[in-house]
Design an enzyme around this catalytic site. Structure first.
Site: not given
Ligand code: ZN
Length: 379
Positions: A189-191, A195, A198, A283-287
């Site tokens: 998932q990415t918004r 880089h 990721h 990842g850390r702090d997702h969403a």
């Protein structure tokens, strides 16, 4: 192996069956009472139509709603993390109503099963872990109408994605995975533009499975997130230059961000299971947004479910970086060196460089990606 057999080897959809709530436009639809959906509700409607929210067939009734808010499970017992509800200002009169977007375009019908009041504060507290109106998800919730209307939807008009070539429904990604012979697939998932950090974690994940689904969210985001067309161009140049063609699929995820942090990580994972992913990167702090959530909350919340209850396997990652001493990408899990050896740039610093037309270090960002961002800043 036949295509069907290859598809059978993929992870099963949530609840066992992929839902399809698309259908024909009824002749009498113009005569029906019309409910107008916000852009976020239109995104949810499209996810319902294509089965990304399987087993949901429509907007939630009160039993499911309360069970999800309080217990993170549907009333029938399946894990589910966030309400999928349609807010209205008055209870509908008819048994069937039409659903329209804010421009008045008719999209779907809804068979009214229930209409019920709800507490915005309670939903905010449970789902967002805060009642602070500065939180964008809470602000949206507090701006909602007072009633939720529930029922099955039949969608006859799907929103046009800006990138039709990336518009893969769950049934389509499943076929695409099966065609490539993939069985174990990790979803990312990415918004944001991708880089090196990721890129690294998607490739570390890909080393252990058959394929990678890069699944950028293309529904509503905060206005300060990078615009979707720029992001998509970044994914294109990155994948063209640095990923093997037969191991990665880029496809759009038509959801809107809720910024619900931990609960949204679960919700994102369940959606990706429906798209055919057996694994999901967290990842850390997702969403997350601001500092409403602890660094690892979106990973720890997976422990609140029984083993195999979700079925899709989360893959947890630390922040990663280039380490000069290691001479490679690494994270605090894999690199023993002092932070002075690490190439880490703040988001602000990166934006300054790009705005000035300067490439960030190659250890931080692929030059092809940085060039797309520089061009976007200049136009
Ligand atoms: Zn190192």
């Amino acid at each position: 192996m036949t295509m069907l057999a290859a598809e059978e080897r993929l992870i099963k959809p949530h609840g066992g069956q992929l839902v399809d709530r698309t259908g024909h436009r009824p002749d009498n639809v113009e005569a029906l009472e019309v409910l107008t959906l916000t852009s976020r509700e239109v995104s949810d409607l499209d996810l319902l139509a294509c089965g990304a929210l399987s087993p949901l067939e429509g907007f939630m009734g009160r039993e499911d709603y309360h069970s999800v808010v309080e217990e993170m499970h549907l009333a029938g017992g399946l894990p589910w993390a966030l309400p999928v509800c349609l807010a209205v200002d008055t209870q509908p009169k008819g048994d069937v109503v039409a659903l329209a977007d804010e421009s008045g375009r008719l999209l779907a019908t809804l068979e009214v099963e229930d209409a019920y009041g709800y507490s915005r504060e309670l939903e905010a507290e449970r789902c967002f872990r805060t009642t602070d109106e500065a939180h964008p998800g809470v602000a949206r919730l507090y701006a909602q109408q007072r009633w939720y209307v529930a029922g099955k939807v039949t969608v006859f008009e799907r929103p046009q994605l800006p990138f039709p070539e990336l518009a893969f429904d769950p049934a389509d990604t499943r076929i695409a995975f099966a065609k490539r012979g993939w069985r174990r697939v990790v979803g990312f998932q990415t918004r944001n533009p991708i880089h090196r950090a990721h890129e690294y974690l998607t490739k570390v994940a890909l080393e252990t499975v058959d394929g990678l689904l890069i699944h950028p969210l293309v529904g509503d985001t905060k206005s300060d997130d990078v615009p979707v067309d720029t992001r998509v161009e970044c994914y294109r140049v990155l994948v063209d230059g640095y990923y093997p063609y037969d191991r990665v699929l880029v496809s759009a995820f038509p959801a809107a961000m809720r910024y619900a942090g931990p609960r949204e990580a679960i919700w994102h994972a369940i959606c990706r299971k429906n798209y055919g992913c057996s694994h999901f990167i967290v990842g850390r702090d997702h969403a997350g947004v601001g500092d409403y959530y602890g660094t690892y909350d979106a990973q720890l919340i997976f422990d609140e479910f029984e083993p195999h209850e979700l079925d899709i396997e989360p893959m947890f990652f630390e922040h990663s970086f280039w380490c000069r001493k290691c001479g490679s990408m690494a994270s605090t899990k894999t690199c023993p060196h002092d932070t002075g050896e690490h190439v880490v740039l703040s988001g602000t610093k990166v934006r300054e460089l790009l705005a000035a037309g300067e490439l960030p270090p190659v250890e931080f960002s692929r030059p092809e990606v940085a060039k797309v961002l520089i061009d976007a800043y200049r136009s």
